[in-house]
Write a protein that holds these residues in place. Structure first.
Motif, PDB file in Angstrom:
ATOM      1  N   ARG A 171       5.193   6.004   7.427  1.00 50.69           N
ATOM      2  CA  ARG A 171       3.956   5.257   7.222  1.00 50.69           C
ATOM      3  C   ARG A 171       2.774   6.017   7.837  1.00 50.69           C
ATOM      4  NH1 ARG A 171       4.057  -1.023   8.078  1.00 50.69           N
ATOM      5  NH2 ARG A 171       4.284  -0.484  10.319  1.00 50.69           N
TER       6      ARG A 171
ATOM      7  N   ARG B 105       0.834  -1.201   0.000  1.00 50.50           N
ATOM      8  CA  ARG B 105       0.000   0.000   0.000  1.00 50.50           C
ATOM      9  C   ARG B 105       0.872   1.256   0.000  1.00 50.50           C
ATOM     10  NH1 ARG B 105      -5.881  -0.606   2.414  1.00 50.50           N
ATOM     11  NH2 ARG B 105      -6.298  -2.726   1.741  1.00 50.50           N
TER      12      ARG B 105
ATOM     13  N   ARG C  29      -1.734   5.827   8.375  1.00 50.12           N
ATOM     14  CA  ARG C  29      -2.955   5.047   8.275  1.00 50.12           C
ATOM     15  C   ARG C  29      -4.139   5.911   8.715  1.00 50.12           C
ATOM     16  NH1 ARG C  29      -2.414   0.415  13.005  1.00 50.12           N
ATOM     17  NH2 ARG C  29      -2.489   1.816  14.840  1.00 50.12           N
TER      18      ARG C  29
ATOM     19  N   GLU D 250      -7.090  -0.474  10.192  1.00 49.22           N
ATOM     20  CA  GLU D 250      -6.673  -0.550   8.801  1.00 49.22           C
ATOM     21  C   GLU D 250      -5.157  -0.685   8.713  1.00 49.22           C
ATOM     22  OE1 GLU D 250      -8.102   2.819   6.645  1.00 49.22           O
ATOM     23  OE2 GLU D 250     -10.212   2.257   6.803  1.00 49.22           O
TER      24      GLU D 250
ATOM     25  N   TRP E 237      -1.201  -0.042   7.370  1.00 53.39           N
ATOM     26  CA  TRP E 237      -0.395   1.160   7.134  1.00 53.39           C
ATOM     27  C   TRP E 237      -0.141   1.353   5.639  1.00 53.39           C
ATOM     28  CZ3 TRP E 237       0.771   4.524  10.949  1.00 53.39           C
ATOM     29  CH2 TRP E 237       0.686   4.087  12.276  1.00 53.39           C
ATOM     30  N   PHE E 238      -0.018   2.611   5.237  1.00 50.63           N
ATOM     31  CA  PHE E 238       0.385   2.980   3.880  1.00 50.63           C
ATOM     32  C   PHE E 238       1.768   3.629   3.972  1.00 50.63           C
ATOM     33  CE2 PHE E 238      -4.099   2.639   3.577  1.00 50.63           C
ATOM     34  CZ  PHE E 238      -4.459   2.465   2.253  1.00 50.63           C
TER      35      PHE E 238
END
Length: 799
Positions: free
Chosen positions: A579, A557, A581, A586, A588-589
């Motif tokens: 990171r 992600r 989110r 949910e 982490w991006f």
């Protein structure tokens, strides 16, 4: 009979003096027409009652999320339900939210805009459907499919069929029974709405306080003021904040419904109303000056008529009748202006009010023009009538023989009228100049993306047909692949929204390993798009990379943030690699890039943190198609529609327009106001110049004998020109000084409408003073040059 005789005589005189008649009629037509246009618009917006029962009792209730950049935020469902139970100020509250649907029966597929509403919505507003009934409480239950359609949709798609109630239609692949048709006059927040359905929130959404998407309207209890209701709601909001920490520091604010609909439009209309009244003032001053000049020129005729037995009352009546003829004809011609300006006027009506041509060009318009015409004729003929009917006949005949330019009182009055015209003109030109500077500043603002050669359209995939993320992704992938094969297409993508389209759609976020500072709210604009969304828009990376084809559903992600988020939450370090989110449950991006701030919320909203994610990675809904092309975007609209309908013949498409038009729409109102102010300023400048020219021309004619003597005695060309122009320059100078002072004070009211320029901007004032000086000097120069060319022998022989 005497009045008819006066009327016939006045018409004969006007036929003999067509230049005077044309000048007077034209001046009044411009003034009365401009004022009637704005009057009818003001009546439609500020005076005409809202289409609800006792509309003054209605208010909008908003959440106050100022700390997050939303002083009037859409309430969360959980807060709305508590407000209904705890408040002591309202008879009831109703909630609505925006929805849309694909209408696929009784004609071609059509994307229609609607509102999901609580069952008490129409009762709170006090509105009964034109046909059928309102919703009942039982229809708030999930699974009930009923709809009330708008009068416009009823006429457009069903030709006003009186048997429409009870008919079944297919909306979003589900059968809905039409239970009512709204009145033609009904509008709530958006006159483009085509239908209303019960809200039917699922339990998990009905009590949420993290998602904010409702519009709440309430009716005040008898005797409760807006301020008292506001205090009550603020107290309730504070209690909810203590009771539900997850709610955040969200307050509440109560706003009268009309005030909420109008916003800054009230200020804009007041400014236009002042401008229109200034035009009328200038036109009336010019009209009065023309009548005074004409009365003085005819003083010999009046003296002869009185010596032959005419009474002073008869002479005064004759002048009044003549002025009324001019003013009524001018008013009638002036009605052409609002009739021609109807489309422009309609654009100035807020979206929350019903658009009605009758309200803009109805009987009020003709009544206003008629009253103004008659009042102008009567009021501004009194002075010339009194002047011409007093004084001795022998004195008048002697002055006429000498070529006098008028008594001191008359001369001072005409000079004052010129000063008044110049001052009012300067005020209008300064206002127009400030608005032009504002538009130029807006147009010159860095957008953060490239709106040119970009075609946009709304392709909202209906539920439940496209409820599955995989099915939405398949539609997007096929549409993108097919459109990329079209000649002249450089990029294709889908996005959840477009820049300049939404000031909200935000989500709370957390950055790994970072603690928020006190008072700092981690809330960011949340934008979802197919992998090439940012590249197609022309967004520029400041660090790292944009989202692209690598960011598929199977890839790690990734997220891209804007410079505002990086600067506020990750100062003095690179955001790339951190990171982020958006919910504890949910994943982490990883931030892979930082982009230049995009004006997602329009020109004038403060920059706000923003996050961009890939639709395949979040199963997001992307409803807008954007296509970058090499030519005119609209030339590619038909091909895009063919591709979409080749995938799904029932898929409706709406709002097909270039991205540059989307951007322009955000300043459309201001551009309309600026256009009107510029037109008014131009009219004022024209009328004032004509008035100054007419005054000096009359001076030259009246003093021709004196000028001839001066030339015969050796006066030079320069001396004569200076003598004539001096009076015009002095009057203009006094008018500009007076106007500059008034403009400095009056334009303060424009400050909320300005962008990047101060109301007392010296550059604007200097440019306007220069323009006004140049035009008025030209108006003074023509009579002065004509005076310098007087042949003394011809003038003296005539005298």
């Amino acid at each position: 009979m005497d009045l008819l005789a006066d009327l016939r005589y006045a018409l004969r005189l006007l036929k003999k003096t067509p230049i005077f008649a044309a000048a007077a009629i034209g001046t009044l037509a411009l003034g009365i027409g401009a004022n009637a246009t704005i009057f009818s618009l003001v009546h439609s917006v500020l005076v005409r009652p809202l289409p609800y029962a006792n509309p003054d009792e209605l208010v909008m209730v908003w959440e106050d999320a100022t700390a997050a950049g939303f002083p009037r935020n859409t309430p969360a469902p959980g807060n709305y339900h508590d407000w209904r139970v705890l408040n002591r100020s309202f008879v009831d509250l109703a909630a609505t939210r925006s929805v849309n649907a694909s209408l696929t029966t009784d004609g071609p597929p059509e994307q229609v805009l609607g509102r999901a509403v609580t069952a008490n919505f129409f009762s709170v507003l006090g509105v009964q459907p034109q046909l059928g009934r309102s919703f009942v409480p039982a229809e708030d239950a999930q699974g009930v499919r009923v709809v009330i359609i708008s009068h416009a949709l009823w006429q457009r798609r069903y030709s006003g069929d009186p048997a429409i109630v009870g008919r079944t239609v297919i909306m979003n692949d589900a059968r809905h029974e039409i239970v009512g048709v709204a009145p033609e006059s009904f509008v709530f927040r958006d006159r483009e709405i085509d239908y209303w359905v019960p809200m039917q929130l699922p339990p998990e959404t009905a009590n949420t306080r993290r998602s904010h998407f409702l519009n709440v309207v309430a009716r005040l209890r008898p005797g409760v003021s807006v301020q008292a209701a506001d205090d009550d709601m603020k107290s309730i909001a504070a209690e909810l904040t203590r009771q539900y920490p997850d709610n955040g520091t969200v307050g509440a604010v109560v706003v009268p419904l009309r005030e909420d609909i109008l916003g800054d439009t009230r200020i804009e209309l007041v400014v236009l109303m002042i401008a229109a009244m200034s035009i009328v003032l200038i036109a009336c001053a010019n009209f009065a000056s023309l009548l005074l000049s004409r009365a003085w020129a005819r003083r010999g005729e009046y003296a002869v008529r009185m010596s032959l037995g005419a009474t002073r009352i008869r002479l005064a009546r004759q002048i009044v009748v003549e002025a009324l003829c001019l003013s009524i004809v001018g008013g009638a011609l002036g009605l052409v202006i609002p009739l021609l300006a109807g489309t422009m006027s309609e654009r100035l009506i807020p979206a929350g009010l019903q658009l009605s041509a009758a309200s803009i060009r109805g009987w009020q318009l003709f009544a206003a023009a008629g009253v103004l015409s008659i009042a102008t004729g009567l009021l501004f003929s009194i002075g010339p009538a009194l002047q011409s009917s007093r004084g001795s006949t022998s004195e008048a005949l002697q002055q006429n023989a000498r070529g006098s330019i008028g008594s001191g009182t008359t001369r001072h009055l005409r000079d004052s009228l010129i000063v008044l015209q110049v001052a009012a003109t300067l005020v209008l030109l300064v206002a127009a100049g400030l608005m032009l500077r504002t538009l130029a500043n807006l147009r010159g603002t860095e957008l953060g993306f490239n709106p040119h050669q970009l075609l946009t359209m709304q392709v909202a995939l209906p539920q439940p047909k496209y409820a599955e993320a995989a099915r939405r992704a398949a539609f997007h992938e096929r549409a993108i692949a097919d459109l990329r094969t079209q000649p002249g297409v450089d990029g294709v993508a889908f996005g959840s929204t477009l820049p300049f389209q939404s000031i909200g759609n935000t989500r709370a976020f957390a950055i790994e390993g970072r603690q928020d500072r006190p008072g700092q709210i981690p809330d960011a604009l949340f934008r979802v798009g197919t992998p090439d969304y940012m590249g197609t828009l022309g967004v520029r990376a400041a660090e790292g990379r944009l989202l692209d084809e690598r960011d598929t559903s199977a890839a790690p992600r990734a997220a891209v943030v804007n410079e505002t988020l990086a600067r506020q939450f990750l100062p003095d370090q690179s955001a790339v690699g951190h990171r982020i989110r958006f919910s504890p449950d949910e994943p982490w991006f990883t931030i892979v890039g930082v982009v230049r701030d995009v004006l997602e919320r329009g020109y004038e909203q403060d920059p706000k943190p923003g996050v961009y994610v890939s639709a395949p990675q979040v199963a997001g809904i992307a409803s807008y198609l954007i296509v970058r092309v090499t030519g005119d975007p609209l030339d590619y609209a038909a091909a895009a529609q063919r591709v979409i309908h080749g995938i799904d013949p029932d898929q409706p498409i709406r709002q097909i327009r270039p991205m540059s038009d989307v951007v322009s729409l955000t300043v459309a109102d201001r551009q309309q106001h600026t256009t009107l102010l510029v037109v008014f300023g131009g009219l004022a400048l024209l009328i004032a110049s004509i008035g100054l020219y007419g005054l000096l021309s009359q001076l030259v004619s009246a003093r021709s004998r004196e000028i001839g003597l001066r030339i015969a005695l050796g006066a030079t060309w320069r001396t004569v020109v200076t003598m004539v122009m001096a009076r015009g320059i002095v009057l203009t100078g006094v008018g500009m000084l007076l106007g500059a002072g008034i403009a400095w004070a009056v334009t303060r009211t424009l400050q909320t409408l300005l962008y990047g320029v101060d109301a007392a901007d010296p550059v604007t004032f200097a440019l306007v003073l220069g323009l006004l000086s140049a035009v008025t000097l030209a108006a003074c120069a023509v009579p002065a040059v004509r005076a310098a060319r007087v042949d003394p022998m011809v003038v003296l022989r005539d005298q």
